[in-house]
Structure formats: structure tokens, C-alpha cells
Scaffold this motif. Structure first.
Motif, mmCIF file in Angstrom:
data_model
loop_
_atom_site.group_PDB
_atom_site.id
_atom_site.type_symbol
_atom_site.label_atom_id
_atom_site.label_comp_id
_atom_site.label_asym_id
_atom_site.label_seq_id
_atom_site.Cartn_x
_atom_site.Cartn_y
_atom_site.Cartn_z
ATOM 1 N N UNK A 120 0.850 -1.190 0.000
ATOM 2 C CA UNK A 120 0.000 0.000 0.000
ATOM 3 C C UNK A 120 0.877 1.228 0.000
ATOM 4 N N UNK A 121 0.372 2.276 -0.571
ATOM 5 C CA UNK A 121 1.136 3.509 -0.566
ATOM 6 C C UNK A 121 0.452 4.560 -1.389
ATOM 7 N N UNK A 122 1.241 5.559 -1.702
ATOM 8 C CA UNK A 122 0.701 6.686 -2.441
ATOM 9 C C UNK A 122 1.474 6.791 -3.746
ATOM 10 N N UNK A 123 0.752 7.018 -4.836
ATOM 11 C CA UNK A 123 1.408 7.066 -6.144
ATOM 12 C C UNK A 123 2.157 8.382 -6.272
ATOM 13 N N UNK A 124 3.426 8.266 -6.595
ATOM 14 C CA UNK A 124 4.255 9.459 -6.716
ATOM 15 C C UNK A 124 4.444 9.861 -8.177
ATOM 16 N N UNK A 190 5.009 5.124 -3.235
ATOM 17 C CA UNK A 190 5.805 5.516 -2.060
ATOM 18 C C UNK A 190 5.031 5.150 -0.806
ATOM 19 N N UNK A 191 5.762 4.835 0.249
ATOM 20 C CA UNK A 191 5.120 4.491 1.518
ATOM 21 C C UNK A 191 4.113 5.542 1.947
ATOM 22 N N UNK A 196 5.289 6.440 8.387
ATOM 23 C CA UNK A 196 6.655 6.836 8.685
ATOM 24 C C UNK A 196 6.615 7.997 9.658
ATOM 25 N N UNK A 197 7.737 8.244 10.304
ATOM 26 C CA UNK A 197 7.684 9.191 11.415
ATOM 27 C C UNK A 197 7.805 10.651 11.003
ATOM 28 N N UNK A 201 13.355 9.207 5.214
ATOM 29 C CA UNK A 201 13.088 9.236 3.787
ATOM 30 C C UNK A 201 12.114 8.116 3.420
ATOM 31 N N UNK A 202 10.979 8.460 2.811
ATOM 32 C CA UNK A 202 10.047 7.393 2.463
ATOM 33 C C UNK A 202 10.610 6.484 1.365
#
Ligand code: ADP
Ligand code: MG
Length: 695
Positions: A120-124, A190-191, A196-197, A201-202
Motif C-alpha cells: 500500500x502507498x501513495x502514487x508518486x 511511495x510508503x 513513517x515518522x 526518507x520514504x
């Protein structure tokens, strides 16, 4: 049993039994009639798993072989036998989020190569959709017959010899017209920022989409993609290297819905959230819990709390949209904790992204169409911070260093909350519905209280006016404040050292903590609370709130004589803040008190950055100079010019002062005006005692 030992026929029989038992015959028949408009058979993971758990495990371990056999079976069934190029895709739905299938991008390893996984993630980024060879036809120079080769993603496979006559003395010629193609598209995922905190770097991974699932997802989309992890040998020109790149060959994807939330809230959390919301001082408590190691800045912290919740996004019947997100800018001296606050807010805001004004990627803050290595010659659309933070929050540090190209698209991104790219083959509008917290440093290093805000940051005033609130942070020595601040910072460091010591020695002493360093509400709880409020509370204005906001607006506008203190924009900002205050209390009604709190924040900010001699004037923000002040400066300049002309030489400073006093401009003001005019390059001092106009 090792699955590669299982005969292809056995696997085929299992597929057949499965399709029979789980009533896929209708779907297969349907596919026959709609082929080739649609080429995919959607099969439920759960169905296969309840049919035969060993079969699904083997399929997950060796998906290429198992899928191939299943697809061949369907191909035969619908009369496409023996024609491998006539593509059929078995696509899995309901792939579960369980260990062994679902991976964080950062945990994907070479041991996963060849297996079926989901991420899962976000399309960059995405590239254009272009055809690639699926079944290449090669013509033999000797006999003229065609030899077919099944191609896969990337490098072209060529036949060693002609199928028909065996010719192998030279190359066979590729004939595109006789070949078959498949649509292909490359994505970069991308994550999720939530996982992430906010500082690390993702991680990213490349995804290949083919055939009927291409062209359906865009940068900024949040998705879960399942497929086969593949490895591809790296090469430098024609030299093959020993390292491999990994990528996901997509089998299927699922877009996350808008209200999808990564933050889990259980029943106990919900009880705690509701209990907290009953506290009459909840907003104060929340703001005290923000960055407790940062001293003071109460109003700013309160505004940041309201920003977390945001106002209501509105969609009118005529299609106009009114943004609900609250944008805040902090301008000020170095070392006033701007960056610290930005980092902290990134940590506690759901779906947050941290960025610098001067981005490291081509996409910058908004988005860009680029032609880079990733696209391998194709145009790539790449999302910047504001698009990646869609439905979330973005912190931008050093906004003043923003690229010019971004400045142009920031207007749209901030107000319409979208980014439109139209370049080459790419035409897209990406969404950027996020709240922005930005920090900027003054152009000349330090904030000069004598100058208007627009003069001090390299930033076009129209963009400045898109911020709902602008705070200035000035670092002026003040004995009492400095002492308190120093105490606070020293205590923070001391406490940090004690913690470090305990960590190093593996002990946990129960140190009595001073209240000021303990957030009343823990970070995790704030995240949950905000997420809960944003997803469930949709407040509306009460009559009392409406009355107050209207009356105050009219009153403020009529109070200032010749200058305009506020415009409709500030009214909208106040409404957003008032709605946010209601949300923060988990109330569906915006009360009089919410309206007053919102108004006090807007008043505070206007007084700080947009007032001259105690009077608020929105022109200071819009153009850098108040209308009143502009008049006054013109009078001063006029008098200097007059004296200059009547004397025929530079007038004395004292003469000018006297002349101004007789016009009702005090000495103090006159001095300020003169230094302002000097800074503007209108006048200069040829000597200590004289002054003159510059031409
Ligand atoms: P800026 O980005 O405004 O230049 P930073 O966020 O980098 O400033 O802050 C510099 C340092 O000063 C940080 O370590 C910060 O914690 C400290 N500092 C500044 N103001 C305060 C404050 N009000 N309370 C506690 N620490 C502060
Ligand atoms: Mg900084």
C-alpha cells in the motif's frame, strides 16, 4: 510437496475444479462474448482459499506458473487455444492484508522475488501509457516466413533461428504490423506518510501496470497494489551488471476511498476521546500539549490546534468549492522555533508530509511533467508535496526559497486545491486538498519591524493573502522573557540528558517530571482525537455565531475611515477557524464562543502583520504599504521636494522636520517615514544634516 514438482496437468485440473465448484462458468462465458474489449477474469482470493488452502499457498509462492496455467485453461475454454498472444488476465480480488502477502515497501526483499505480494502507498509518479511488444513477428530473410516470439516487459527477445527453415546466419527482421502489442505503464509508489515518522526518507518501489489496468491511477492516489515481485538486471548500456532492480508486476489494484483512515480507533479510544471532548478547556489543553518543549507561543499553538481540525469543505450547487483547510504562515527571525514547530505538527497530523520550499525533486511543491530516467523516454507525471498530502497536511520549511515555477502553481494549489499540468502528452489535474503550515525567513536575515511584511519576504503578495493566518516571530531581547525561555530550554536539555543516561545504563528511574514538559494529551491520543473529529464531526454555524461574525465584520470595516481593514477573505478565514473550534470540541454546532475565539486569532494576526500605528489595514498585506501610510509618505516626499526646489540645494534635516510638524506629522513618525523612504530608494542623505530626493 514442492510446488514446482506438481505437474502442469494437475494444476490445470485444480483450476478447472475450482471454476466449476465456485460457479465461475458464467463469468468465463461472459468473457467469451465481450473479449477483447475486456480481457480480465476477476477471481476472489477467498474463493480459492476456501476451495483449497494448499492451492492458494502454492499460487502465492509461484504465481507466474500458476496464473499462466489458469489463464491457458480459460483461453482454451473461450476458443483462443494455442494463441498465447491473445492475452487473458486472471486478476485476484479480496487479497487479504495478512503477513506473508502484505508488505511494507521498506520490508520488500530479494527473498520475495517471484512471489505474489501486496503493498500500500501513495502514487508518486506515473508515465504515459504506451504500447509494448507482446508477441513479436520476425521475418526470415531466407524463406520470408514469420517467426513469433513471446516478449515480456523490457528487453527485446529475438529468435535465434527461423522457425520454418532454420536459417540462423543473420538477424531476422522485426515486423511491427504483424506483431501484437499491449498497453503498458510504469508507476512509482511511495510508503504512506502515516506509516513513517515524518523525518525519515520514504521508501519507493516501481510498479508495472499492463493491459486493461493501465491509465487508471494517478499521482496522489492512495492505493493497494498486488502482483508478482520481479527482478530486473541492471545494465550500463550493453554491459549487464550483477545487481538487480526489483519491481512489482501488478496483477490488480484497489484505490483507497476518501474517508479511508490508517489510524485505528478502538472502543476504548472512542470512550477516551468522548471524555476528553467534555472538558470545557479542551482547546487549551490540546494547545498546551503541542510541542511542550517549546516555550510560550500560546496563540500560535492555539491556531495550530485549530488547523489540525480544519473547517468544512463546501461544495455549492453551482459547482463552486470553498476550501475548509486552514493555511498558516510563520515569518520570522532565525532560531524562533519555526522549524521545530513544523516538525512537531508533521508528527502529530494524520497524513502529513514535510517539505522544503526548495524541493529536491523535479516536482517541487506541486507537480511536474518531466522526462527522466524513470520514464525511459516517456513523459512522467510526478507529484510534489502538496499532491502527496492530499486529504492531509503539509509542512513547508523555508517557503521563501521556493522555485519560481512553483510560485505560479501555488495559487491554484492553495485556493482551488488542485494542480493542473498540461505539457507534452500529459494533461492532468491532480488534487491537493491539504492544509499548509509554512515557515519563511526574512529576506535580510532579520525581521525589521519598520518594514511591511511583503518587503521582507521574497514572496508575491497575492500568494501571501492565501494564508488564513500569518504570524511573525520576532526575536527581541527581553530580560524577563529571555530568562524564562533560557530556564525552559535548559530544563529540556537536562531532562533529555537524564533520559539518555537511563537509556545507556538500561535503567528506568521514576523521575518526578515537571508538568510543563508532560503533554497533557499524548501524541498518539491527539492523532486519534483529530482523526475521529475529522471523520465524524461536521459542524454548522449557529445563529448566534453568524450574528457575531457578521456584526464584527461590518463593524471592523466601517471603523477605519479611509483604509480597508479586512476583506471577505478574512471573514472566510474566521469562519474556518470557528468551525475548527467546534470540531475540536466534537460539537456539531459552531457556537458564539467558537466564533469569538476564531475572531480573536484573526484580530491578533492582523494587528501583528497588517497594522500601522495601531490601525489594521489589509493593504499592508496586499501591497506592503497601507493606504494611510502611502499618503503620509507622499506628503513627506512632497515637502522634501518643495524645500529642495525653493532652496536650489539639499534641505537641512531640521527644516524638513519643522515643515512636517506644521503639517501634523510628529517627529517620531517623521523619522520612521524618512528611514522608510531611504530604504525605498526615494531619498538619500548627502551629509549627516542634509537630505535630498534621488532622481
Ligand atoms: P527557526 O526554524 O525559527 O530558525 P528552530 O526551530 O531551528 O528555529 O529553533 C532553533 C532552536 O532554538 C531549537 O532547538 C529550538 O528548540 C530552540 N528554541 C527557539 N525558540 C524556543 C522556544 N520558544 N522554546 C524552546 N526552545 C526554543
Ligand atoms: Mg528553520
Amino acid at each position: 510437496m514442492i510446488n514446482s514438482d506438481i505437474e502442469a496437468d494437475t494444476i490445470k485440473k485444480r483450476w478447472q475444479d475450482f471454476f466449476d465448484q465456485y460457479d465461475y462458468d458464467d463469468q468465463i462465458n461472459n468473457l467469451r462474448s465481450i473479449y477483447p474489449d475486456e480481457k480480465s477474469l476477476y477471481v476472489s482470493y477467498n474463493d480459492i482459499s476456501s476451495f483449497d488452502s494448499e492451492f492458494i499457498d502454492n499460487l502465492m509462492d509461484d504465481p507466474v506458473r500458476y496464473m499462466d496455467i489458469g489463464e491457458n485453461y480459460i483461453r482454451e475454454n473461450i476458443g483462443l487455444y494455442n494463441n498465447r498472444a491473445k492475452r487473458i488476465d486472471v486478476r485476484l480480488i479480496d487479497v487479504p492484508d495478512i503477513n506473508g502477502i502484505k508488505y511494507e515497501i521498506r520490508n520488500v526483499r530479494s527473498s520475495n522475488v517471484g512471489t505474489f505480494i501486496s503493498i500500500s502507498g501513495i502514487i508518486r509518479k506515473n508515465t504515459e501509457v504506451l504500447p509494448r511488444l507482446e508477441r513479436a513477428a520476425f521475418k526470415c530473410p531466407a524463406c520470408g516466413e514469420l517467426t513469433y516470439v513471446q516478449e515480456s516487459y523490457q528487453r527485446l527477445l529475438e529468435p535465434i533461428a527461423c522457425d520454418k527453415c532454420g536459417y540462423n546466419k543473420g538477424k531476422l527482421k522485426l515486423i511491427p504490423e504483424e506483431s501484437e502489442f499491449v498497453d503498458t505503464q510504469k508507476l512509482e509508489i511511495q510508503e504512506n506518510p502515516d506509516n513513517i515518522d515524518g523525518t525519515s526518507q520514504p521508501q519507493r518501489i516501481t510498479v508495472i501496470m499492463e493491459d486493461d489496468i493501465t491509465g487508471k491511477i494517478f499521482p496522489g492516489d492512495r492505493v493497494t497494489i498486488s502482483g508478482v515481485l520481479k527482478a530486473d538486471q541492471k545494465h550500463l548500456g550493453n554491459i549487464m551488471l550483477t545487481e538487480f532492480n526489483i519491481y512489482l508486476y501488478a496483477n490488480n489494484f484497489k484505490k483507497e476511498t476518501k474517508d479511508f483512515e490508517n489510524i485505528q480507533i478502538n472502543d476504548e479510544d472512542e470512550r477516551n476521546i468522548k471524555k476528553l471532548s467534555k472538558d470545557p478547556d479542551i482547546i487549551k489543553k490540546l494547545s498546551k500539549s503541542i510541542a511542550p518543549s517549546i516555550y510560550g507561543l500560546e496563540i500560535i499553538k492555539t491556531a495550530l490546534v485549530l488547523q489540525l481540525f480544519g473547517g468544512e469543505r463546501k461544495l455549492m450547487k453551482d459547482g463552486t468549492k470553498i476550501r475548509g483547510d486552514i493555511h498558516i504562515l510563520m515569518v520570522g527571525d532565525p532560531g524562533t522555533a519555526k522549524s521545530q514547530l513544523l516538525r512537531y505538527m508533521t508528527m502529530i497530523s494524520p497524513r502529513s508530509v514535510f517539505a522544503f520550499g526548495k524541493g529536491s525533486s523535479a516536482a517541487g511543491l506541486t507537480a511536474a511533467a518531466v522526462r527522466d530516467d524513470f520514464g525511459e523516454g516517456r513523459w512522467t507525471l510526478e507529484a510534489g508535496a502538496l499532491v502527496l498530502a492530499d486529504n492531509g497536511f503539509v509542512a513547508i520549511d523555508e517557503l521563501d526559497k521556493m522555485d519560481e515555477r512553483d510560485t505560479a502553481s501555488m495559487h491554484e494549489a492553495m485556493e482551488q486545491q488542485s494542480v493542473t499540468i498540461s505539457k507534452a502528452g500529459i494533461m492532468a489535474t491532480l488534487k491537493s486538498r491539504c492544509s499548509i503550515l509554512a515557515a519563511a525567513n526574512p529576506k535580510f536575515g532579520r525581521y525589521d519591524p519598520l518594514k511591511g511584511i511583503t518587503e521582507q519576504i521574497d514572496f508575491p503578495p497575492p500568494l501571501l493573502s492565501r494564508f488564513d493566518i500569518i504570524f511573525k516571530l520576532i526575536d527581541t531581547p527581553n530580560k524577563e522573557m529571555d530568562g524564562k525561555l533560557a530556564d525552559h530550554i535548559l530544563k529540556t536539555h537536562q531532562l533529555g540528558e537524564i533520559y539518555k543516561g537511563m537509556e545507556n545504563n538500561n535503567v528506568d528511574l521514576n523521575i518526578p517530571q515537571e508538568d510543563e514538559f508532560l503533554p497533557e494529551i499524548e501524541k498518539d491520543m491527539i492523532r486519534k482525537y483529530v482523526s475521529y473529529a475529522k471523520n465524524r464531526i461536521f459542524p454548522r454555524l449557529s445563529h448566534e455565531a453568524i450574528d457575531i461574525l457578521r456584526d464584527e465584520y461590518v463593524k471592523t470595516r466601517s471603523s477605519n475611515g479611509d483604509s480597508i481593514p479586512i476583506t471577505a477573505r478574512q471573514l472566510e478565514s474566521t469562519i474556518r477557524l470557528a468551525e475548527a473550534a467546534a470540531k475540536a470540541r466534537l460539537s456539531t454546532i459552531v457556537t458564539e464562543e467558537d466564533a469569538l475565539l476564531a475572531k480573536s486569532i484573526v484580530d491578533y494576526y492582523l494587528k501583528e502583520v497588517s497594522s500601522m500605528n495601531g490601525k489594521v489595514d489589509i493593504d499592508i498585506l496586499n501591497s506592503g504599504i497601507s493606504s494611510r501610510q502611502r499618503n503620509e509618505l507622499e506628503i513627506v516626499l512632497g515637502i522634501i521636494k518643495e524645500l529642495r526646489e525653493s532652496k536650489g540645494k539639499s534641505p537641512e534635516l531640521e527644516e524638513v522636520m519643522d515643515a512636517l510638524q506644521s503639517k501634523g506629522i510628529s517627529r517620531d513618525k517623521a523619522e520612521t517615514d524618512i528611514s522608510k523612504l531611504k530604504a525605498m530608494g526615494e531619498i538619500y542623505q548627502p551629509s549627516d544634516k542634509r537630505i535630498d530626493v534621488l532622481r
